[in-house]
Design an enzyme around this catalytic site. Structure first.
Site, short mmCIF file in Angstrom:
data_model
loop_
_atom_site.label_atom_id
_atom_site.label_comp_id
_atom_site.label_asym_id
_atom_site.label_seq_id
_atom_site.Cartn_x
_atom_site.Cartn_y
_atom_site.Cartn_z
N LEU A 37 0.84 -1.21 0.00
CA LEU A 37 0.00 0.00 0.00
C LEU A 37 0.87 1.25 0.00
CD1 LEU A 37 -2.49 -1.09 2.81
CD2 LEU A 37 -2.94 -1.06 0.33
N ASP A 91 2.55 -6.02 2.77
CA ASP A 91 3.02 -5.02 3.74
C ASP A 91 3.52 -5.63 5.05
OD1 ASP A 91 2.61 -2.28 2.61
OD2 ASP A 91 0.59 -3.05 2.28
N GLU A 99 5.33 -3.91 12.80
CA GLU A 99 4.86 -3.15 13.97
C GLU A 99 3.34 -3.00 13.99
OE1 GLU A 99 6.18 0.84 15.91
OE2 GLU A 99 5.23 1.33 14.01
N ASP A 100 2.74 -2.93 12.80
CA ASP A 100 1.30 -2.66 12.75
C ASP A 100 0.46 -3.84 13.22
OD1 ASP A 100 1.61 -0.05 11.83
OD2 ASP A 100 2.04 -0.80 9.83
N ARG A 144 -4.43 -5.93 5.15
CA ARG A 144 -3.49 -6.23 6.22
C ARG A 144 -4.13 -6.95 7.41
NH1 ARG A 144 0.88 -1.91 7.60
NH2 ARG A 144 1.80 -3.90 8.21
N ARG A 154 -6.65 4.27 9.91
CA ARG A 154 -6.48 2.85 10.23
C ARG A 154 -6.91 2.47 11.65
NH1 ARG A 154 -2.37 0.87 6.90
NH2 ARG A 154 -2.56 1.86 4.86
N HIS A 203 0.13 7.22 9.91
CA HIS A 203 0.05 6.77 11.30
C HIS A 203 0.52 7.89 12.24
CE1 HIS A 203 0.46 2.39 9.80
NE2 HIS A 203 -0.71 2.48 10.39
N CYS A 248 8.20 0.93 11.96
CA CYS A 248 7.33 -0.08 11.33
C CYS A 248 7.99 -1.43 11.19
CB CYS A 248 6.91 0.38 9.94
SG CYS A 248 6.67 2.12 9.75
#
Ligand code: CIR
Length: 264
Positions: free
Chosen positions: A23, A65, A70-71, A90, A136, A167, A254
């Site tokens: 993305l 991704d 981290e996400d 994701r 998000r 973010h 990230c």
């Protein structure tokens, strides 16, 4: 050292061939896998140089991704929580982290929804956990996170990620117990009252996403004015190439989960 930046462990995930489908807000060209891999190796080496145990997970082609690990989770001393990414492509990344994190923590919690939350919107400081609502992350997700970690003694403060910023941590990083590296546009929201701030230099806003990891600050290469300000402030800064991750709106934070699991 402080629990908010002193870590015994990190987990990373290698970049996959599918990163070309990652993305991005603006298309500035496809990331080059070989260059990304070189940068990623340098990043892992820097984490390891501090003495931390780094679990290097293999790439997962199913999730373009997923290098931005981290996400998918939040790891605290007391436990790990699988996130619920707001980007549909994701969503499955979080569940894929269950087994690796269970191997470290024994058991993990999860955000079950209906809200959404991604790790990139979470800044853990010494005294509180700031979570920025964004495209998000929503308030329902923040509330569910709060219900899990308040019993562990954490204060969760909901704040806002500026419009058009992916973010919360795209625009800020913790540097020490009370100091935050931030862009002026994020600080203008007033969310950092009581903290000492170090601003990114004008035109260098893209370097706000750094990480303090033990004695080091891992910092994206190519931002000389802000680098000099960090050097002058006494931080031990390691520059890491970030050109390919940046094409997918990714940065230093990230690329890892960082933590010190209690009693392990
Ligand atoms: C995404 O849009 O989700 C990825 N291309 C970039 C994620 C960056 N992660 C982060 O800031 N924590």
């Amino acid at each position: 050292m402080a629990r908010s930046y002193s870590f015994t462990h990190a987990v990373t995930k290698a970049p996959s061939r599918s990163i070309i489908s990652g993305l991005r807000a603006v298309d500035t060209g496809a990331p080059d896998l070989a260059v990304f891999e070189t940068h990623h190796r340098d990043y892992v080496a820097a984490l390891k140089s501090t003495g931390a145990i780094v679990t290097e997970l293999p790439c997962d082609d199913a999730f373009p991704d997923s290098v931005f690990i981290e996400d998918s989770g939040l790891c605290l001393q007391e436990g790990a929580i699988l996130m619920r990414p707001g980007a549909p492509s994701r969503l499955g990344e979080a569940e894929a982290m269950r087994s690796p994190l269970e191997q470290i923590y024994g058991d993990v919690s999860a955000i079950n929804g209906p809200g959404f939350i991604e790790g990139g919107d979470i800044l853990v400081t010494e005294r509180e956990i700031l979570v920025g609502c964004s495209a998000r992350t929503d308030s329902t997700g923040v509330d569910e996170l709060r219900s899990i970690i308040m019993p562990w003694g954490y204060q969760v403060r909901e704040v806002n990620t500026p419009e058009d910023v992916l973010h919360f941590k795209t625009d800020c990083s913790l540097l020490d117990e009370n100091t935050i590296l931030t862009t002026r546009r994020l600080a203008a929201s007033g969310c950092f009252e009581g903290y000492d701030l170090l601003y990114t230099a004008d035109g260098e806003e893209a370097c706000a996403n750094a990480i303090r990891f033990n004695n080091l600050v891992l910092f994206p290469a190519g931002f000389p004015k802000t680098k000099s300000a960090l050097d002058a402030a006494g931080y031990d800064v390691v520059e890491i190439g970030n050109s390919e991750a940046a094409k997918l709106d990714g940065g230093m934070s990230c690329l890892s989960l960082r933590f010190s699991p209690q009693g392990r």
